[in-house]
Design a protein around this motif. Sequence first.
Motif, PDB file in Angstrom:
ATOM      1  N   ALA A   1      69.507  73.238 112.943  1.00  0.00           N
ATOM      2  CA  ALA A   1      68.820  72.885 114.258  1.00  0.00           C
ATOM      3  C   ALA A   1      68.716  73.791 115.318  1.00  0.00           C
ATOM      4  CB  ALA A   1      69.549  71.456 114.837  1.00  0.00           C
ATOM      5  N   SER A   2      69.675  74.764 115.498  1.00  0.00           N
ATOM      6  CA  SER A   2      69.637  75.646 116.723  1.00  0.00           C
ATOM      7  C   SER A   2      68.540  76.791 116.284  1.00  0.00           C
ATOM      8  CB  SER A   2      70.926  76.371 116.454  1.00  0.00           C
ATOM      9  OG  SER A   2      71.952  75.621 116.924  1.00  0.00           O
ATOM     10  N   ALA A   3      68.247  77.274 114.937  1.00  0.00           N
ATOM     11  CA  ALA A   3      67.195  78.068 114.758  1.00  0.00           C
ATOM     12  C   ALA A   3      65.747  77.062 115.017  1.00  0.00           C
ATOM     13  CB  ALA A   3      67.360  78.524 113.525  1.00  0.00           C
ATOM     14  N   ALA A   4      65.798  76.099 114.676  1.00  0.00           N
ATOM     15  CA  ALA A   4      64.596  75.390 115.112  1.00  0.00           C
ATOM     16  C   ALA A   4      64.100  75.366 116.531  1.00  0.00           C
ATOM     17  CB  ALA A   4      64.424  73.850 114.576  1.00  0.00           C
ATOM     18  N   ALA A   5      65.235  75.186 117.541  1.00  0.00           N
ATOM     19  CA  ALA A   5      65.080  75.093 118.706  1.00  0.00           C
ATOM     20  C   ALA A   5      64.589  76.376 119.396  1.00  0.00           C
ATOM     21  CB  ALA A   5      66.265  74.428 119.491  1.00  0.00           C
ATOM     22  N   LEU A   6      65.421  77.418 118.842  1.00  0.00           N
ATOM     23  CA  LEU A   6      64.923  78.749 119.349  1.00  0.00           C
ATOM     24  C   LEU A   6      63.754  79.359 118.860  1.00  0.00           C
ATOM     25  CD1 LEU A   6      68.397  80.751 118.490  1.00  0.00           C
ATOM     26  CD2 LEU A   6      67.421  80.423 120.752  1.00  0.00           C
ATOM     27  N   TYR A   7      63.095  78.740 117.735  1.00  0.00           N
ATOM     28  CA  TYR A   7      61.920  78.933 117.285  1.00  0.00           C
ATOM     29  C   TYR A   7      60.942  78.230 117.959  1.00  0.00           C
ATOM     30  CZ  TYR A   7      57.927  79.753 114.232  1.00  0.00           C
ATOM     31  OH  TYR A   7      56.667  80.019 113.710  1.00  0.00           O
ATOM     32  N   VAL A   8      60.997  77.411 118.708  1.00  0.00           N
ATOM     33  CA  VAL A   8      59.870  76.638 119.319  1.00  0.00           C
ATOM     34  C   VAL A   8      59.999  77.310 120.587  1.00  0.00           C
ATOM     35  CG1 VAL A   8      59.705  74.326 120.767  1.00  0.00           C
ATOM     36  CG2 VAL A   8      60.076  74.464 118.057  1.00  0.00           C
ATOM     37  N   ALA A   9      61.094  77.673 121.252  1.00  0.00           N
ATOM     38  CA  ALA A   9      61.402  78.130 122.562  1.00  0.00           C
ATOM     39  C   ALA A   9      60.409  79.669 122.551  1.00  0.00           C
ATOM     40  CB  ALA A   9      62.651  78.325 123.101  1.00  0.00           C
ATOM     41  N   ARG A  10      60.794  80.146 121.443  1.00  0.00           N
ATOM     42  CA  ARG A  10      60.110  81.603 121.180  1.00  0.00           C
ATOM     43  C   ARG A  10      58.555  81.424 121.100  1.00  0.00           C
ATOM     44  NH1 ARG A  10      57.645  85.523 120.801  1.00  0.00           N
ATOM     45  NH2 ARG A  10      58.098  87.497 120.035  1.00  0.00           N
ATOM     46  N   CYS A  11      58.011  80.657 120.360  1.00  0.00           N
ATOM     47  CA  CYS A  11      56.759  80.266 120.254  1.00  0.00           C
ATOM     48  C   CYS A  11      56.112  79.987 121.738  1.00  0.00           C
ATOM     49  CB  CYS A  11      56.266  79.289 119.309  1.00  0.00           C
ATOM     50  SG  CYS A  11      56.750  79.762 117.651  1.00  0.00           S
ATOM     51  N   ALA A  12      56.934  79.207 122.384  1.00  0.00           N
ATOM     52  CA  ALA A  12      56.312  78.733 123.748  1.00  0.00           C
ATOM     53  C   ALA A  12      56.253  79.822 124.891  1.00  0.00           C
ATOM     54  CB  ALA A  12      57.412  77.672 124.543  1.00  0.00           C
ATOM     55  N   CYS A  13      57.291  80.974 124.637  1.00  0.00           N
ATOM     56  CA  CYS A  13      57.007  82.106 125.408  1.00  0.00           C
ATOM     57  C   CYS A  13      55.609  82.980 124.984  1.00  0.00           C
ATOM     58  CB  CYS A  13      58.304  83.146 124.861  1.00  0.00           C
ATOM     59  SG  CYS A  13      59.917  82.603 125.732  1.00  0.00           S
ATOM     60  N   ASP A  14      55.418  82.776 123.946  1.00  0.00           N
ATOM     61  CA  ASP A  14      53.990  83.258 123.384  1.00  0.00           C
ATOM     62  C   ASP A  14      52.657  82.735 123.723  1.00  0.00           C
ATOM     63  OD1 ASP A  14      55.384  85.584 122.450  1.00  0.00           O
ATOM     64  OD2 ASP A  14      55.202  84.782 120.126  1.00  0.00           O
ATOM     65  N   GLY A  15      53.108  81.429 124.416  1.00  0.00           N
ATOM     66  CA  GLY A  15      51.841  80.670 124.980  1.00  0.00           C
ATOM     67  C   GLY A  15      51.239  79.604 123.736  1.00  0.00           C
TER      68      GLY A  15
END
Length: 104
Positions: free
Chosen positions: A18-32
């Motif tokens: 789950a932590s990796a999933a949350a980080l991935y979503v936040a990282r993709c949000a940083c890219d717009g």
Amino acid sequence: MHASAAASTSLARRCMHASAAALYVARCACDGEAWADGFAPEGASRLLLRALSPDHLLALPRCVASCLLTALVPSVAAVEIADGNVNYSFRVYRRGSRSLFLKR
């Protein structure tokens, strides 16, 4: 396949906690990425998260990913959906906001 759908599919194949999933979503949000809108951190946390590749985030051990998530994006969390025949599915949410469901 749309780019965001491909990204979600790519995530589900590699993400195991789950932590990796949350980080991935936040990282993709940083890219717009429109599908992850609202999940990006602000300020220095955003800069630090953008410095990490999404592939590296998915490969992090559970304890490291959990610490990074708490430090960089404390308002984002994820839980694994372990109901019935569902494997590697996650609900990623921002407290007081919407949720995303990621499924393999």
